[in-house]
Write an enzyme that holds these catalytic residues in place. Structure first.
Site: not given
Ligand code: LMR
Length: 399
Positions: A220, A137, A218, A253
């Site tokens: 999410a 991420w 993590d 989410k």
């Molecule tokens: C994403 O990866 O698109 C989501 O987790 C939103 C973000 O905050 O980046």
């Protein structure tokens, strides 16, 4: 006392420009595109077959009840809504829910939980290094840098083949030093969709235990892959094996409350006393950063989780989101053998083997907005847009 120097004082005007977060920048770029048939597969929000991100019906009901019954908005304290964190325990921790060496606290979304978890690591051991499988991420590296921890990247994913580079992961964890942190995606890997299988989780778990690494999981997207329990199986195996574990969890989410920022941090140590001390530091760090988390979304999720009927309705709506994700995956995967890997992955994201130029061409020629890395949100598009999306992607792969 300030010391005067002859050097030119730096002012705010001297700040260099910042490169804005690419995922958030995509939202604005797509919004500004006047083409009516544009496809937004950038940022990770669930959309239904019609292309909307509706508020869950059960959430609307909980919010109505909240408005009707809430009698005060007085401060709750740095821990936020303690009952909310308690109600999450069986969902997240499963058979470990009653373990008093694990404590949880409400946070502003999963991002707040990550920041707080890394703050705790930096407080206890500033020498700790964070082992990060890439790609990850895009907000992980800046958060790690912000708390001053060193990051050690290793390759996690082979984009062309849609496969995990498990040998590289294994070697990186083997090279870890006691006290280093292994950042792991609990499920629905963001950005690749490539999750560890059960045997790989078992090996990662063994390596963390043997090397004395602290897993920071993590999670999410629990419930968006195979199911709530299935998606937490790897995490629960880690909890069974390791004395020190940090979990950054998000409800943004799976309750579809993105902007309300609903999440939690759970910390496990080897004893309930040590966990209580660690949580003292967690509350202190939270107090310094946001004092206390926003209440509304967590208070509504609390109402859902506490009421058996609403809880059951949430599970049904969650399953509907999961089913759409998995059926869109199958549809895209069936379009071309080179996309078949998408059908074997989980969660909202997959990563296409496209260059940055190809991604930008898709944007220009087809009004398709995805991250420059080739990551796209499987359920960013409506049902009516899927064929156009896959045709454009196949054309790009052919070029
Ligand atoms: C994403 O990866 O698109 C989501 O987790 C939103 C973000 O905050 O980046």
């Amino acid at each position: 006392m300030l010391t005067r120097t002859d050097a030119k004082a730096r002012s705010l005007a001297d700040l260099p420009p910042v490169q804005s977060d690419s995922l958030l920048a995509l939202i604005a770029l797509c919004e500004a595109d006047p083409r009516p048939d544009k496809i937004d597969v950038g940022v990770g929000v669930f959309r239904d077959g019609a292309g909307n991100t509706p508020i869950l019906k059960v959430m609307k009901e909980a919010e109505r009840r909240l408005v009707d019954t809430q009698v005060t908005k007085a401060y709750l304290g740095s821990a936020g809504d303690k009952k909310f964190a308690e109600l999450l325990r069986p969902i997240l921790l499963g058979e470990h829910a009653a373990d008093d060496r694990i404590a949880g606290v409400q946070t502003p979304g999963g991002c707040g939980a990550l920041r707080l978890g890394f703050e705790l690591i930096a407080t206890s051991n500033p020498q700790a290094r964070v082992l990060v499988g890439t790609p990850t991420w895009p907000n992980h590296p800046p958060i790690i840098a912000a708390v001053g921890l060193e990051r050690v990247d290793y390759p996690y994913y082979e984009r062309g083949q849609g496969a995990i580079r498990f040998e590289d992961m294994r070697n990186a964890l083997r090279d870890g030093q006691p006290g280093d942190v292994a950042l792991l995606h609990g499920c629905c890997h963001n950005p690749t969709g490539a999750d560890l299988d059960a045997a790989q989780w078992a090996e990662v778990t063994d390596l963390c235990r043997e090397r004395g690494l602290i897993p920071l999981v993590d999670i999410a997207y629990q419930g968006f892959g195979r199911g709530l329990d299935e998606d937490a199986a790897g995490l629960r195996g880690i909890l069974a094996a390791c004395d020190e574990v940090i979990i950054a969890q998000s409800c943004d989410k799976n309750f579809s409350v993105y902007r309300d920022r609903v999440g939690s941090l759970f910390v496990k140590t080897g004893s309930s006393e040590a966990t209580a001390r660690a949580m003292g530091h967690v509350f202190q760090r939270a107090r310094e950063m946001w004092s206390m988390p926003p209440d509304h979304g967590a208070a509504a999720a609390h109402i859902i989780l506490e009421d058996p009927e609403l809880h059951a309705r949430w599970l049904i709506e969650l399953a509907a989101m999961r089913d759409r994700i998995n059926s869109v995956r199958q549809r895209i995967a069936a379009a071309d053998p080179r996309l078949a890997f998408i059908g074997r992955q989980f969660g909202m994201f997959s990563m296409l083997p496209l260059s940055k130029d190809q991604v930008l061409k898709l944007r220009e020629d087809h009004a398709i907005y995805m991250a420059e890395s080739g990551r796209f949100n499987v359920v960013g598009m409506s049902d009516g847009q899927i064929d156009r999306f896959t045709a454009a992607v196949v054309e790009a792969l052919d070029a």
